[in-house]
Design an enzyme around this catalytic site. Sequence first.
Site, PDB file in Angstrom:
ATOM      1  CE  LYS A   1       8.627  -2.267  -6.343  1.00 50.84           C
ATOM      2  NZ  LYS A   1       8.361  -1.194  -5.369  1.00 50.84           N
TER       3      LYS A   1
ATOM      4  CD  GLU B   1       4.067 -14.316   3.093  1.00 50.50           C
ATOM      5  OE1 GLU B   1       4.621 -13.334   3.587  1.00 50.50           O
ATOM      6  OE2 GLU B   1       4.443 -15.488   3.288  1.00 50.50           O
TER       7      GLU B   1
ATOM      8  CB  CYS C   1       0.321  -8.363   7.624  1.00 54.54           C
ATOM      9  SG  CYS C   1       1.571  -9.480   8.247  1.00 54.54           S
TER      10      CYS C   1
ATOM     11  CD  GLU D   1      -4.323  -4.677   5.983  1.00 52.64           C
ATOM     12  OE1 GLU D   1      -4.259  -4.451   4.759  1.00 52.64           O
ATOM     13  OE2 GLU D   1      -3.554  -5.463   6.567  1.00 52.64           O
TER      14      GLU D   1
HETATM   15  P1  NAD Z   1       1.266  -2.346  -1.469  1.00 51.86           P
HETATM   16  O1  NAD Z   1       0.450  -3.456  -2.022  1.00 51.86           O
HETATM   17  O2  NAD Z   1       0.852  -0.955  -1.740  1.00 51.86           O
HETATM   18  O3  NAD Z   1       2.776  -2.446  -2.014  1.00 51.86           O
HETATM   19  C1  NAD Z   1       3.562  -3.590  -1.804  1.00 51.86           C
HETATM   20  C2  NAD Z   1       4.626  -3.648  -2.886  1.00 51.86           C
HETATM   21  O4  NAD Z   1       3.983  -3.845  -4.142  1.00 51.86           O
HETATM   22  C3  NAD Z   1       5.450  -2.383  -3.030  1.00 51.86           C
HETATM   23  O5  NAD Z   1       6.794  -2.747  -3.281  1.00 51.86           O
HETATM   24  C4  NAD Z   1       4.849  -1.720  -4.252  1.00 51.86           C
HETATM   25  O6  NAD Z   1       5.744  -0.890  -4.950  1.00 51.86           O
HETATM   26  C5  NAD Z   1       4.489  -2.930  -5.074  1.00 51.86           C
HETATM   27  N1  NAD Z   1       3.461  -2.699  -6.111  1.00 51.86           N
HETATM   28  C6  NAD Z   1       2.431  -1.825  -6.087  1.00 51.86           C
HETATM   29  N2  NAD Z   1       1.712  -1.934  -7.221  1.00 51.86           N
HETATM   30  C7  NAD Z   1       2.297  -2.891  -7.964  1.00 51.86           C
HETATM   31  C8  NAD Z   1       2.019  -3.462  -9.238  1.00 51.86           C
HETATM   32  N3  NAD Z   1       0.989  -3.061  -9.986  1.00 51.86           N
HETATM   33  N4  NAD Z   1       2.824  -4.443  -9.693  1.00 51.86           N
HETATM   34  C9  NAD Z   1       3.855  -4.884  -8.953  1.00 51.86           C
HETATM   35  N5  NAD Z   1       4.185  -4.364  -7.752  1.00 51.86           N
HETATM   36  C10 NAD Z   1       3.409  -3.387  -7.256  1.00 51.86           C
HETATM   37  O7  NAD Z   1       1.389  -2.639   0.085  1.00 51.86           O
HETATM   38  P2  NAD Z   1       2.057  -1.714   1.194  1.00 51.86           P
HETATM   39  O8  NAD Z   1       1.184  -0.526   1.396  1.00 51.86           O
HETATM   40  O9  NAD Z   1       3.496  -1.519   0.853  1.00 51.86           O
HETATM   41  O10 NAD Z   1       1.996  -2.665   2.468  1.00 51.86           O
HETATM   42  C11 NAD Z   1       0.883  -2.775   3.298  1.00 51.86           C
HETATM   43  C12 NAD Z   1       0.111  -4.025   2.993  1.00 51.86           C
HETATM   44  O11 NAD Z   1       0.949  -5.173   3.083  1.00 51.86           O
HETATM   45  C13 NAD Z   1      -1.020  -4.283   3.982  1.00 51.86           C
HETATM   46  O12 NAD Z   1      -2.174  -4.676   3.290  1.00 51.86           O
HETATM   47  C14 NAD Z   1      -0.487  -5.432   4.833  1.00 51.86           C
HETATM   48  O13 NAD Z   1      -1.464  -6.244   5.446  1.00 51.86           O
HETATM   49  C15 NAD Z   1       0.287  -6.187   3.824  1.00 51.86           C
HETATM   50  N6  NAD Z   1       1.255  -7.068   4.488  1.00 51.86           N
HETATM   51  C16 NAD Z   1       0.995  -8.406   4.498  1.00 51.86           C
HETATM   52  C17 NAD Z   1       1.860  -9.261   5.144  1.00 51.86           C
HETATM   53  C18 NAD Z   1       1.600 -10.745   5.155  1.00 51.86           C
HETATM   54  O14 NAD Z   1       2.533 -11.487   5.382  1.00 51.86           O
HETATM   55  N7  NAD Z   1       0.389 -11.212   4.901  1.00 51.86           N
HETATM   56  C19 NAD Z   1       3.001  -8.758   5.787  1.00 51.86           C
HETATM   57  C20 NAD Z   1       3.219  -7.379   5.768  1.00 51.86           C
HETATM   58  C21 NAD Z   1       2.338  -6.538   5.105  1.00 51.86           C
END
Ligand code: NAD
Length: 510
Positions: free
Chosen positions: A181, A256, A290, A389
């Site tokens: 997804k 992550e 991240c 963040e």
């Molecule tokens: P997000 O949490 O908004 O979304 C991530 C994914 O989760 C998307 O595909 C979204 O559609 C999905 N999602 C949202 N709500 C959901 C739910 N209720 N159930 C299931 N899926 C759901 O994150 P983002 O804004 O896309 O990305 C930024 C974040 O990702 C930052 O916090 C960043 O630090 C983190 N990140 C972490 C790493 C790591 O390896 N630790 C790497 C890259 C990004």
Amino acid sequence: MKTLPRVETARHFINGEFTDAAGGGSFPTLNPATNQPITSVAAGTVEDIDRAVRAARAAFDHGPWPRMAPAERARALLRIAEGIDARVEEIARLECLDTGIPCSQIRHGQIPRAAENFRFFAQMATTVPNETFPVEGSFLNYTIRVPAGVAGLITPWNTPFMLETWKVAPCLAAGCVCILKPAEWAPLSAHLLAQIIQEADLPPGVFNVVHGYGESAGAPLVAHPGVQLISFTGETTTGREIMRNGAATLKRYSMELGGKSPVIVFADADLERALDATIAGVFTLNGERCTANSRLLVDRRIADDFTHRLIDRVARLAVGDPMDPATEVGPLIHPEHWDRVTGYIDAGLAEGAHLATGGRRPAHIPQGNYLEPAVFTSVRNEMRIAQEEIFGPVLVAIPFTDEAEALRLANDVRYGLAAYLWTGDVSRAHRLAQALEAGMVWTNSQNVRDLRTPFGGMKQSGIGREGGYYSFEFYMEYKTIHVATGTHRIPKMGKGDAPRASDFRKLNNG
Ligand code: NAD
């Protein structure tokens, strides 16, 4: 690189075929440089997820993929890697168009790494070690690892193609099957990944993609009883929500999550290299990274000079069209994210920090989600800009007086993903690296990571580790097989035979 003339609709990929959303819904994906729609994307719902999970379940329960020799699966993964190699330019252009990340960083960093993910895990799958425990000459106990099942892979928008392959490659190498997804703000390269995987001729249902929003496509994937594993990368708050939603069906999670990682610079460091690494570590990927070193903790003895040089360099970063190979910082992903990041600029000012450079829309680019890279000084660690963040091109600088204060400031945050350390004192480097609350510490180094090492965070930055064999700990189940090699005595219950103490000595007490 030029903008693509026409980008095809991103459709779901289920059971080996591209398909529209069951309800016929779609949504636009925007070009962050203009906020104009690039193309439309299938809007997945519970019906699409159910269809994809049924295809995946059939592939896992009855199909050849989990039963194949690892070397045979590896050959299929190598075909995917070759498919990526053959389309590097196309993937890079599309990802640049969809995310606003500078094309040079995607073309030379993210996409080759994506192909490498498939090569690496293909090789690793053929070398998974198992253990044997010979027991007192009368038993042989040994472990085998079997694929764990159907995985839901949920990914963010910041480096979509690379992060998707980072999950898909070990998942498939382990013999699992998946439903990916992708993030709704950057779904296009996942469509290319599906095309590449279709061309690599995997059995139907092994790899599926359902596009859509988190609430309407992500949440039903997490709640689906046919899915055993969820590998999620995204925000900490979303991670919590996912764990709640998956509790009823007892999912295994790899999480992550977010970060607020420090870079600690001591006066005895190679300051030129420390400066280069500090800037690259937070302003590449438009700051949407991240593991970004978004908090600079700098030795008070050199703080003025170091931050002055830093501010000068940051003010000269080339902000502009991400397709231009000379661009160093492109537009942020989405207008909502621009609002969020600039909200933090306002919060920093309101809390009394000094905005030393940037933080505004560049005067020469009136459209799109552009933001001048920002540095805050006069920051206290308890301020929101030092604790939360921001996920954008914003660095906060805080001076420290001694090692103890540096460590206290570094750890005084709810996240624990990464930390970076610059010092010429080798004992201090090891001492601090061991005391820092972070899943990964880089000493006198920028963020360079071998794929064999465990990747992940402590505290609110995640649960579990992926990378190398650590990925297989997640995507595989251990099975322990106990074989009697002789005729050990078994208690003769119900035969009037008095039990002997030795009958029970080694019996499983579980
Ligand atoms: P997000 O949490 O908004 O979304 C991530 C994914 O989760 C998307 O595909 C979204 O559609 C999905 N999602 C949202 N709500 C959901 C739910 N209720 N159930 C299931 N899926 C759901 O994150 P983002 O804004 O896309 O990305 C930024 C974040 O990702 C930052 O916090 C960043 O630090 C983190 N990140 C972490 C790493 C790591 O390896 N630790 C790497 C890259 C990004």
